[in-house]
Design a protein around this motif. Structure first.
Motif, PDB file in Angstrom:
ATOM      1  N   ARG A  22      -2.182   2.221   1.430  1.00 25.76           N
ATOM      2  CA  ARG A  22      -1.310   2.567   0.303  1.00 25.76           C
ATOM      3  C   ARG A  22      -1.153   4.077   0.174  1.00 25.76           C
ATOM      4  NH1 ARG A  22      -1.325   3.695  -5.256  1.00 25.76           N
ATOM      5  NH2 ARG A  22      -3.557   4.148  -5.186  1.00 25.76           N
ATOM      6  N   LYS A  52      -0.956   7.294  -1.720  1.00 22.59           N
ATOM      7  CA  LYS A  52      -1.467   7.719  -3.031  1.00 22.59           C
ATOM      8  C   LYS A  52      -0.651   8.853  -3.615  1.00 22.59           C
ATOM      9  CE  LYS A  52      -5.618   9.306  -5.439  1.00 22.59           C
ATOM     10  NZ  LYS A  52      -7.058   9.661  -5.294  1.00 22.59           N
ATOM     11  N   GLU A  53      -0.383   9.881  -2.798  1.00 21.08           N
ATOM     12  CA  GLU A  53       0.370  11.023  -3.325  1.00 21.08           C
ATOM     13  C   GLU A  53       1.108  11.741  -2.206  1.00 21.08           C
ATOM     14  OE1 GLU A  53      -2.941  14.584  -3.461  1.00 21.08           O
ATOM     15  OE2 GLU A  53      -2.901  13.169  -5.132  1.00 21.08           O
ATOM     16  N   ARG A  81      -0.897  11.579   1.479  1.00 20.59           N
ATOM     17  CA  ARG A  81      -2.276  11.113   1.358  1.00 20.59           C
ATOM     18  C   ARG A  81      -2.288   9.595   1.158  1.00 20.59           C
ATOM     19  NH1 ARG A  81      -7.124  14.190  -1.518  1.00 20.59           N
ATOM     20  NH2 ARG A  81      -6.763  15.273   0.463  1.00 20.59           N
ATOM     21  N   PHE A  82      -2.927   8.909   2.092  1.00 21.10           N
ATOM     22  CA  PHE A  82      -3.049   7.459   2.032  1.00 21.10           C
ATOM     23  C   PHE A  82      -4.479   7.090   1.648  1.00 21.10           C
ATOM     24  CE2 PHE A  82       0.625   8.110   4.700  1.00 21.10           C
ATOM     25  CZ  PHE A  82       1.476   7.076   4.359  1.00 21.10           C
ATOM     26  N   GLU A  83      -4.605   6.033   0.856  1.00 26.21           N
ATOM     27  CA  GLU A  83      -5.927   5.550   0.441  1.00 26.21           C
ATOM     28  C   GLU A  83      -6.515   4.642   1.515  1.00 26.21           C
ATOM     29  OE1 GLU A  83      -5.513   3.591  -3.277  1.00 26.21           O
ATOM     30  OE2 GLU A  83      -5.789   5.433  -4.444  1.00 26.21           O
ATOM     31  N   GLU A 135     -13.673   3.896  -1.314  1.00 24.69           N
ATOM     32  CA  GLU A 135     -14.143   5.286  -1.318  1.00 24.69           C
ATOM     33  C   GLU A 135     -15.247   5.513  -0.294  1.00 24.69           C
ATOM     34  OE1 GLU A 135     -15.266   6.521  -5.169  1.00 24.69           O
ATOM     35  OE2 GLU A 135     -13.232   6.429  -6.006  1.00 24.69           O
ATOM     36  N   TYR A 159      -9.767   8.575   1.995  1.00 26.39           N
ATOM     37  CA  TYR A 159      -8.370   8.990   2.141  1.00 26.39           C
ATOM     38  C   TYR A 159      -8.060   9.453   3.560  1.00 26.39           C
ATOM     39  CZ  TYR A 159      -9.883  13.882   2.050  1.00 26.39           C
ATOM     40  OH  TYR A 159     -10.478  15.078   2.349  1.00 26.39           O
ATOM     41  N   PRO A 186       4.670   6.932  -3.927  1.00 27.59           N
ATOM     42  CA  PRO A 186       3.318   6.402  -4.139  1.00 27.59           C
ATOM     43  C   PRO A 186       3.317   4.905  -4.443  1.00 27.59           C
ATOM     44  CG  PRO A 186       3.504   8.547  -5.148  1.00 27.59           C
ATOM     45  CD  PRO A 186       4.883   8.201  -4.674  1.00 27.59           C
ATOM     46  N   ASN A 187       2.279   4.255  -3.925  1.00 31.15           N
ATOM     47  CA  ASN A 187       2.023   2.811  -4.040  1.00 31.15           C
ATOM     48  C   ASN A 187       2.702   1.986  -2.950  1.00 31.15           C
ATOM     49  OD1 ASN A 187       0.286   2.911  -6.327  1.00 31.15           O
ATOM     50  ND2 ASN A 187       2.092   3.180  -7.634  1.00 31.15           N
ATOM     51  N   THR A 240       3.238   1.045   1.086  1.00 35.47           N
ATOM     52  CA  THR A 240       2.258   0.983   2.171  1.00 35.47           C
ATOM     53  C   THR A 240       2.884   1.272   3.520  1.00 35.47           C
ATOM     54  OG1 THR A 240       2.569  -1.402   2.473  1.00 35.47           O
ATOM     55  CG2 THR A 240       0.849  -0.697   0.928  1.00 35.47           C
TER      56      THR A 240
END
Length: 329
Positions: free
Chosen positions: A83, A85-86, A98-100, A104, A144, A166-167, A169
């Motif tokens: 996904r 992210k920003e 930036r992908f998640e 974490e 990330y 963002p969001n 994929t």
């Protein structure tokens, strides 16, 4: 010697102002006051602190608390959807995405040097578009993945990425092994990059300078259209400040600022490379090349395929470098 001859350069100013170690100072340069000298030292120290924190992706304490990392891209041929992210604009035609990662506690799974594949298939596309990229985040960064992508008018993947929000994929697969790096594998490496070809070079530099046991010297020749097109410039300035005896950058611009003393006008030439690269056969050295097709053809010759580097051509052949001296990303 680090290079055959030094290019005279004055300090490069880049906001916020960062004192920069010149490759060699012009003969008529006035002496700096002690205040400026101390400021330069403080700036270099701050740069070292920034770079250490950046490469450790949040610090060793955070990683220890998270425990062993989980791998996202396992080299098993499976595509993984990540996904977005920003999105951060970098230049007029380049953005950082930036992908998640799945959690974490996940890392990408890439090693130095390696890349990954991205895949996208539009509703009207007969087949998916697949393109390779080298992330710019540290390989041990958790949670990330950062891509630095320049938009090309007829580039289907870069156009798609620049249209993403963002969001949404994107599919990833990898890693794609390139040139396996181990500390002090070479005494001196020379990196010849054009445009976004800086990303695999930065991956190598980051690995070298984040490891206190690695003493490799690095010369970077970086070609771009204009000053505004220089990617990762802040990071390069930080590295030159922190490692002035081991890292040198030579900027080459199609349109250099008038009167510039830090950038060469034009293209990467035989004369420039003869000046800044170690002589062929002078030691345990390696030259890496990455850039647009025209740059490969002119500088090193093109590679035949991902698994076949092909013979050395272009300027590097004229200068006497052999196939074993050069690696083409």
């Amino acid at each position: 010697m680090f290079a055959r001859a030094a290019f005279a350069r004055t300090s490069l100013r880049f906001p916020p102002p960062v004192a920069r170690r010149a490759y060699s100072a012009p003969a008529n340069e006035p002496k700096k006051s002690n205040v400026l000298i101390y400021s330069a030292i403080a700036g270099a120290a701050a740069g070292a602190g920034y770079y250490y924190y950046y490469t450790t992706a949040g610090g060793a304490g955070v990683k220890a608390a998270l425990g062993p990392a989980e791998i996202t891209l396992k080299g098993d041929g499976e595509w993984v959807d990540l996904r977005l992210k920003e999105v951060t604009p970098v230049t007029h035609n380049t953005k950082r995405f930036r992908f998640e990662l799945p959690s974490e506690n996940h890392v990408s799974g890439l090693k130095v040097a390696s890349a990954l594949l991205t895949k996208y298939k539009g509703p009207n596309d007969a087949k998916p578009t697949i393109r390779p990229y080298t992330p710019i985040n540290p390989e041990d960064a958790r949670g990330y993945l950062d891509l630095l992508v320049k938009r090309y008018e007829k580039g289907p993947m870069s156009t798609h990425l620049h249209a993403m929000t963002p969001n949404q994929t994107l599919s990833f697969k990898g890693p794609l092994p390139k040139y396996e790096w181990t500390p002090n594998k070479h005494e001196h490496i020379s990196l010849i990059a054009g445009g976004t070809g800086i990303t695999p070079m930065y991956q190598l530099m980051r690995a070298i300078f984040s490891n206190p046991e690695d003493r490799t010297k690095v010369t970077l020749v970086f070609g771009n259209l204009t000053e505004e097109d220089i990617l990762l410039r802040r990071e390069l300035v930080e590295l030159e400040n922190t490692y002035p005896q081991r890292f040198k950058v030579f900027y080459v611009l199609d349109n250099a600022p008038k009167g510039s003393s830090w950038a060469t006008q034009g293209r990467v030439t035989k004369e420039l490379l003869k000046t800044v690269l170690p002589e062929p056969g002078s030691g345990n050295n390696k030259i890496f090349v990455c850039g647009p097709p025209g740059m490969y053809k002119a500088v090193s010759g093109v590679k035949k395929s991902p698994s076949d580097q092909g013979e050395v051509g272009g300027v590097l052949k004229e200068l006497g470098y052999k196939k074993e001296d050069v690696y083409k990303f």
